[in-house]
Design an enzyme around this catalytic site. Structure first.
Site, PDB file in Angstrom:
ATOM      1  N   CYS A 142       3.621   8.517   0.410  1.00 21.77           N
ATOM      2  CA  CYS A 142       4.228   7.647   1.419  1.00 21.77           C
ATOM      3  C   CYS A 142       4.294   6.250   0.826  1.00 21.77           C
ATOM      4  O   CYS A 142       3.277   5.690   0.437  1.00 21.77           O
ATOM      5  CB  CYS A 142       3.352   7.659   2.675  1.00 21.77           C
TER       6      CYS A 142
ATOM      7  N   CYS B 128      -0.633   2.459   9.315  1.00 23.89           N
ATOM      8  CA  CYS B 128       0.310   1.595   8.612  1.00 23.89           C
ATOM      9  C   CYS B 128      -0.187   0.171   8.469  1.00 23.89           C
ATOM     10  O   CYS B 128      -0.457  -0.501   9.446  1.00 23.89           O
ATOM     11  CB  CYS B 128       1.615   1.506   9.399  1.00 23.89           C
TER      12      CYS B 128
ATOM     13  N   GLU C 189       0.820  -1.210   0.000  1.00 26.18           N
ATOM     14  CA  GLU C 189       0.000   0.000   0.000  1.00 26.18           C
ATOM     15  C   GLU C 189       0.852   1.258   0.000  1.00 26.18           C
ATOM     16  O   GLU C 189       1.981   1.272   0.469  1.00 26.18           O
ATOM     17  CB  GLU C 189      -0.974  -0.017   1.182  1.00 26.18           C
TER      18      GLU C 189
ATOM     19  N   CYS D 291       7.080  -4.056  15.949  1.00 26.65           N
ATOM     20  CA  CYS D 291       6.608  -2.993  16.855  1.00 26.65           C
ATOM     21  C   CYS D 291       5.184  -3.311  17.305  1.00 26.65           C
ATOM     22  O   CYS D 291       4.329  -3.686  16.496  1.00 26.65           O
ATOM     23  CB  CYS D 291       6.671  -1.628  16.169  1.00 26.65           C
TER      24      CYS D 291
ATOM     25  N   CYS E 110       6.792  -6.821   7.394  1.00 21.40           N
ATOM     26  CA  CYS E 110       7.898  -6.265   8.180  1.00 21.40           C
ATOM     27  C   CYS E 110       8.252  -7.247   9.285  1.00 21.40           C
ATOM     28  O   CYS E 110       7.392  -7.974   9.783  1.00 21.40           O
ATOM     29  CB  CYS E 110       7.453  -4.936   8.803  1.00 21.40           C
TER      30      CYS E 110
ATOM     31  N   CYS F  69       1.930  -1.635  15.650  1.00 20.04           N
ATOM     32  CA  CYS F  69       1.919  -1.488  14.186  1.00 20.04           C
ATOM     33  C   CYS F  69       1.281  -2.681  13.482  1.00 20.04           C
ATOM     34  O   CYS F  69       1.630  -3.833  13.754  1.00 20.04           O
ATOM     35  CB  CYS F  69       3.354  -1.302  13.691  1.00 20.04           C
TER      36      CYS F  69
HETATM   37  N1  SAH Z   1       9.821   0.912   9.849  1.00 17.52           N
HETATM   38  C1  SAH Z   1       9.891   2.350   9.772  1.00 17.52           C
HETATM   39  C2  SAH Z   1       8.886   2.979   8.845  1.00 17.52           C
HETATM   40  C3  SAH Z   1       7.465   2.491   8.833  1.00 17.52           C
HETATM   41  S1  SAH Z   1       6.390   2.903  10.164  1.00 17.52           S
HETATM   42  C4  SAH Z   1       9.834   2.961  11.153  1.00 17.52           C
HETATM   43  O1  SAH Z   1       9.676   2.218  12.117  1.00 17.52           O
HETATM   44  O2  SAH Z   1      10.008   4.174  11.287  1.00 17.52           O
HETATM   45  C5  SAH Z   1       6.094   4.630  10.043  1.00 17.52           C
HETATM   46  C6  SAH Z   1       5.795   5.294  11.375  1.00 17.52           C
HETATM   47  O3  SAH Z   1       4.452   5.002  11.830  1.00 17.52           O
HETATM   48  C7  SAH Z   1       6.712   4.848  12.499  1.00 17.52           C
HETATM   49  O4  SAH Z   1       7.058   5.939  13.300  1.00 17.52           O
HETATM   50  C8  SAH Z   1       5.834   3.875  13.252  1.00 17.52           C
HETATM   51  O5  SAH Z   1       6.324   3.667  14.529  1.00 17.52           O
HETATM   52  C9  SAH Z   1       4.496   4.564  13.178  1.00 17.52           C
HETATM   53  N2  SAH Z   1       3.323   3.722  13.437  1.00 17.52           N
HETATM   54  C10 SAH Z   1       3.119   2.436  13.105  1.00 17.52           C
HETATM   55  N3  SAH Z   1       1.911   2.016  13.516  1.00 17.52           N
HETATM   56  C11 SAH Z   1       1.325   3.063  14.103  1.00 17.52           C
HETATM   57  C12 SAH Z   1       0.069   3.265  14.728  1.00 17.52           C
HETATM   58  N4  SAH Z   1      -0.822   2.280  14.827  1.00 17.52           N
HETATM   59  N5  SAH Z   1      -0.200   4.493  15.219  1.00 17.52           N
HETATM   60  C13 SAH Z   1       0.705   5.491  15.118  1.00 17.52           C
HETATM   61  N6  SAH Z   1       1.896   5.372  14.549  1.00 17.52           N
HETATM   62  C14 SAH Z   1       2.219   4.165  14.049  1.00 17.52           C
END
Ligand code: SAH
Length: 348
Positions: A105, A333, A92, A116, A112, A119
């Protein structure tokens, strides 16, 4: 196996074309068709002979993304695209319209493996990294569909870009190359969860891109609970890598901080965060966490977000609260891809 022609930088394409017995300038023409005119295939390259086009068809694959779904936000016009890759995987991308230009974006991987906790992109693990062509194609396809120029690119979609380091670097060079879309490096942001050795390598590449670090917590103990990568690299070495990036490139970092209600959003958290980053001249981007069905995190309420911001500002830290784009369209995301996979019965 056929080579993926759209992933070849101009210098490499020239070598390939010359070794086919063609003149070097032909490579420049093909490159321009692919990366300047955004051609959909060799058939469109009308200033090449039929024979050369046929030779290209025989020797190379030409990636294109299939548009599977487009969602448009009724609130702010944000568009979210679900694209199909040639191997059946889906990724996406998001298109956002701002006053200063259009921003895309993109995803850097299918899935991945960083894990996290908040996420959605990581729930099914990592399938594979994307080729440079597949990262470029997300921007090319969106440019064709919207018929508007993209001025900013953020690598903040699904995937950890520094876990696809080589592909990412080729992608950035081709995206910002004067023979392609020629997007300014200063308008490219790469977001990482904090893979320290790769951040240090990136600092040495001589690029002018912005590095965004997903921080989300200011103590090792809290960060480890949210982000498994924090078990590998502690905050001290992470902040040292940030300082190194700034020192080498002169580019200020962005610190992303998703506020999770009752977890990392207290005044004390803000103070600890200020302490951690105050020497770095960076900028903090606060994002109320976007709830994911599989996780039980809640977003901080509005007053808490503002209080957190005020606290940071007391320490002279530059803070913005991220405008939430496209909340009504599987905004967070990996949520669109995840829903699609569940509905179509794909393995997750
Ligand atoms: N792997 C990279 C880029 C992808 S995530 C990274 O970790 O930076 C892009 C951003 O969105 C990151 O800051 C991630 O921590 C955040 N993110 C992911 N899921 C989220 C959510 N449910 N709510 C808010 N931010 C989120």
């Amino acid at each position: 196996m056929k080579k993926d022609i759209k992933s070849l930088p101009l210098g490499e394409l020239e070598k390939e074309i010359v070794s086919m017995g063609e003149k070097k300038f032909r490579a420049g023409q093909i490159y321009e068709w692919m990366h300047g005119k955004l051609a959909g295939g060799f058939g469109e390259m009308t200033n090449l002979s039929k024979e050369l086009r046929k030779k290209c068809e025989e020797n190379y694959t030409y990636t294109n993304l299939e548009v599977i779904e487009v969602q448009e936000s009724k609130i702010d016009g944000t568009k979210k695209f679900l694209f199909g890759l040639s191997d059946g995987n889906v990724v996406e991308s998001v298109w956002m319209k701002y006053k200063h230009g259009n921003s895309v974006c993109i995803s850097s991987q299918v899935g991945c493996r960083m894990g996290c906790r908040f996420c959605a992109s990581t729930l099914g693990g990592l399938e594979r990294s994307l080729a440079p062509s597949e990262m470029l194609d997300q921007i090319y396809q969106i440019t064709r569909i919207t018929n508007e120029r993209v001025s900013n690119v953020v690598v903040m979609g699904t995937g950890e870009p520094l876990d696809n380091y080589e592909g990412l670097l080729i992608f950035i060079k081709m995206l910002t190359d004067e023979n392609g879309l020629h997007i300014s490096q200063r308008n490219v942001t790469v977001s990482t969860c904090g893979i320290v050795p790769k951040m240090r390598l990136l600092a040495e590449e001589g690029l002018q891109i912005t590095l965004a670090l997903s921080l989300h917590a200011a103590t090792d103990e809290k960060r480890r609970k949210l982000m498994p990568i924090a078990k590998k690299y502690g905050l001290d070495e992470l902040m040292e890598a940030c300082a190194y990036y700034f020192e080498k490139t002169g580019r200020r970092l962005t610190f992303e901080y998703s506020l999770v209600g009752g977890v990392n959003d207290s005044d004390e958290d803000a103070e600890q965060l200020a302490e951690r980053i105050k020497g770095l001249k960076g900028h903090v981007n606060l994002i109320p966490v976007n709830p994911v069905a599989e996780r039980n995190f809640v977003e901080s309420d509005k007053e808490r977000v503002w209080a957190f911001k005020n606290k940071l500002e007391k320490y002279q830290i530059n803070v913005t609260i991220r405008r939430e784009m496209g909340r009504d369209i599987d905004g967070a995301c990996g949520q669109l891809r995840r829903r699609y996979k569940m509905e179509s019965g794909m393995q997750t």
